[in-house]
Design a protein around this motif. Structure first.
Motif, PDB file in Angstrom:
ATOM      1  N   UNK A  83       0.808  -1.210   0.000  1.00 50.93           N
ATOM      2  CA  UNK A  83       0.000   0.000   0.000  1.00 50.93           C
ATOM      3  C   UNK A  83       0.840   1.258   0.000  1.00 50.93           C
ATOM      4  N   UNK A  84       0.247   2.356  -0.443  1.00 48.36           N
ATOM      5  CA  UNK A  84       0.935   3.646  -0.379  1.00 48.36           C
ATOM      6  C   UNK A  84      -0.099   4.754  -0.260  1.00 48.36           C
ATOM      7  N   UNK A  85       0.276   5.801   0.469  1.00 46.85           N
ATOM      8  CA  UNK A  85      -0.561   6.981   0.606  1.00 46.85           C
ATOM      9  C   UNK A  85      -0.159   8.012  -0.437  1.00 46.85           C
ATOM     10  N   UNK A  86      -1.143   8.628  -1.041  1.00 48.62           N
ATOM     11  CA  UNK A  86      -0.893   9.675  -2.024  1.00 48.62           C
ATOM     12  C   UNK A  86      -0.712  10.979  -1.261  1.00 48.62           C
ATOM     13  N   UNK A  87       0.539  11.285  -0.935  1.00 51.84           N
ATOM     14  CA  UNK A  87       0.826  12.475  -0.138  1.00 51.84           C
ATOM     15  C   UNK A  87       1.290  13.652  -0.980  1.00 51.84           C
ATOM     16  N   UNK A  88       1.621  13.411  -2.247  1.00 50.87           N
ATOM     17  CA  UNK A  88       2.051  14.483  -3.129  1.00 50.87           C
ATOM     18  C   UNK A  88       3.427  15.031  -2.826  1.00 50.87           C
ATOM     19  N   UNK A  89       4.203  14.315  -2.037  1.00 53.00           N
ATOM     20  CA  UNK A  89       5.500  14.842  -1.585  1.00 53.00           C
ATOM     21  C   UNK A  89       6.689  14.130  -2.205  1.00 53.00           C
TER      22      UNK A  89
ATOM     23  N   UNK B  56       1.540  15.136  -9.201  1.00 52.04           N
ATOM     24  CA  UNK B  56       2.704  15.350  -8.351  1.00 52.04           C
ATOM     25  C   UNK B  56       3.645  14.156  -8.243  1.00 52.04           C
ATOM     26  N   UNK B  57       3.162  12.930  -8.504  1.00 49.54           N
ATOM     27  CA  UNK B  57       3.919  11.767  -8.077  1.00 49.54           C
ATOM     28  C   UNK B  57       4.316  10.800  -9.180  1.00 49.54           C
ATOM     29  N   UNK B  58       3.804  10.967 -10.387  1.00 57.20           N
ATOM     30  CA  UNK B  58       4.133  10.026 -11.463  1.00 57.20           C
ATOM     31  C   UNK B  58       5.071  10.673 -12.473  1.00 57.20           C
ATOM     32  N   UNK B  59       6.155   9.995 -12.826  1.00 58.88           N
ATOM     33  CA  UNK B  59       7.075  10.533 -13.839  1.00 58.88           C
ATOM     34  C   UNK B  59       6.403  10.590 -15.209  1.00 58.88           C
ATOM     35  N   UNK B  60       6.910  11.430 -16.103  1.00 58.43           N
ATOM     36  CA  UNK B  60       6.366  11.485 -17.462  1.00 58.43           C
ATOM     37  C   UNK B  60       6.491  10.131 -18.166  1.00 58.43           C
TER      38      UNK B  60
END
Length: 271
Positions: free
Chosen positions: A66-72, A155-159
């Motif tokens: 699991x992972x939290x979408x924290x945008x950091x 915020x979190x996924x590379x191109x």
């Protein structure tokens, strides 16, 4: 001077009891917190009871899958889907936004073990249920993300890191004054496109006729996507998308389900 460590606990404010985290180390209630702006949301968190088995799966499996979408942070998908021994994965990764209780997601992961599925939802029972299904099915190609998919994409996924995007039976927000909350809008497509590789498949499905028409219109008009159907219309349900619980409910009510299959075009191919 008194020792503050032995001071009596301050009284709690009336009506605001202190509640311990339900799933320590598990999904957070609002992972992005105040890091990002408040805006109109396309989803509405549902309140329902977490069963014993779902809670057990959240406690045991969230740190692993699991992972939290924290945008950091920016995610390394090869690392996220790494093997048990830590070897980075070479799996193509598909993002699924909104998976309900996860039965269809688990079936797709089992049918195609060579594709990683990054499944996003805010429904805690569904998160626990999908983790449990993944464990029981030996599905090491599923990761469960908690939070706002908009922040994940922005915020979190590379191109060009995704090989596909799936949005099955999103909330139709049927009242006209709520249409602005619908996920499939031109702004969303513009946001999602950079994270998709050229040729990546964007697959939507809905049983709301008017929403299907809107989806078809905005997808057809968007320069980053083209319809896979020669006639420019809806697609037959592909074999890889199983019948979902929501689809069954819609069919029982006489709804017609529409699939839309569009591909991300390369910059040179733009209309």
């Amino acid at each position: 001077m008194s020792d503050s460590s032995h001071a009596p606990e301050a009284p709690r404010p009336p009506g605001r009891p202190q509640v311990a985290p339900r799933f320590p180390g598990g999904p957070q209630p609002d992972p992005a917190g105040s890091h990002h702006e408040r805006r109109i949301r396309s989803f509405q968190p549902r309140r329902s009871r977490v069963t014993t088995s779902q809670g057990d799966a959240l406690r045991r499996l969230w740190p692993k899958w699991g992972l939290d979408i924290d945008g950091l942070r920016t995610l390394d998908l090869a690392e996220l889907f790494a093997a048990e021994d830590g070897t980075p994965s070479g799996l193509p990764v598909v993002l699924e936004i909104g998976f309900g209780m996860g039965e269809a997601t688990a079936q797709m992961a089992g049918d195609d073990p060579d594709t990683g599925i990054l499944a996003v939802d805010v429904h805690t029972p569904g998160q626990g249920n999908l983790l449990g299904l993944a464990e029981r099915g030996g599905l090491s190609n599923v990761r469960v993300a908690n939070g706002d998919a908009i922040i994940l994409l922005r915020e979190m996924l590379p191109p060009e890191s995704l090989d596909g995007l799936r949005v099955y039976f999103p909330d139709p927000w049927p009242k006209a004054r709520h249409h602005k909350r619908r996920l499939i809008q031109p702004e969303f497509l513009t946001l999602a496109a950079p994270s998709l590789k050229p040729g990546a498949l964007l697959h939507c499905a809905t049983d709301w006729e008017e929403y299907a028409e809107q989806m078809l219109e905005v997808l057809t008009e968007h320069p980053d996507f083209e319809n896979t159907q020669a006639d420019g219309g809806y697609a037959p349900r592909p074999d890889f998308r199983p019948l979902t619980r929501f689809e069954g409910q819609g069919l029982d009510k006489g709804h017609v389900v529409h699939d839309l299959l569009f591909r991300k075009v390369a910059t040179a191919e733009r209309h």
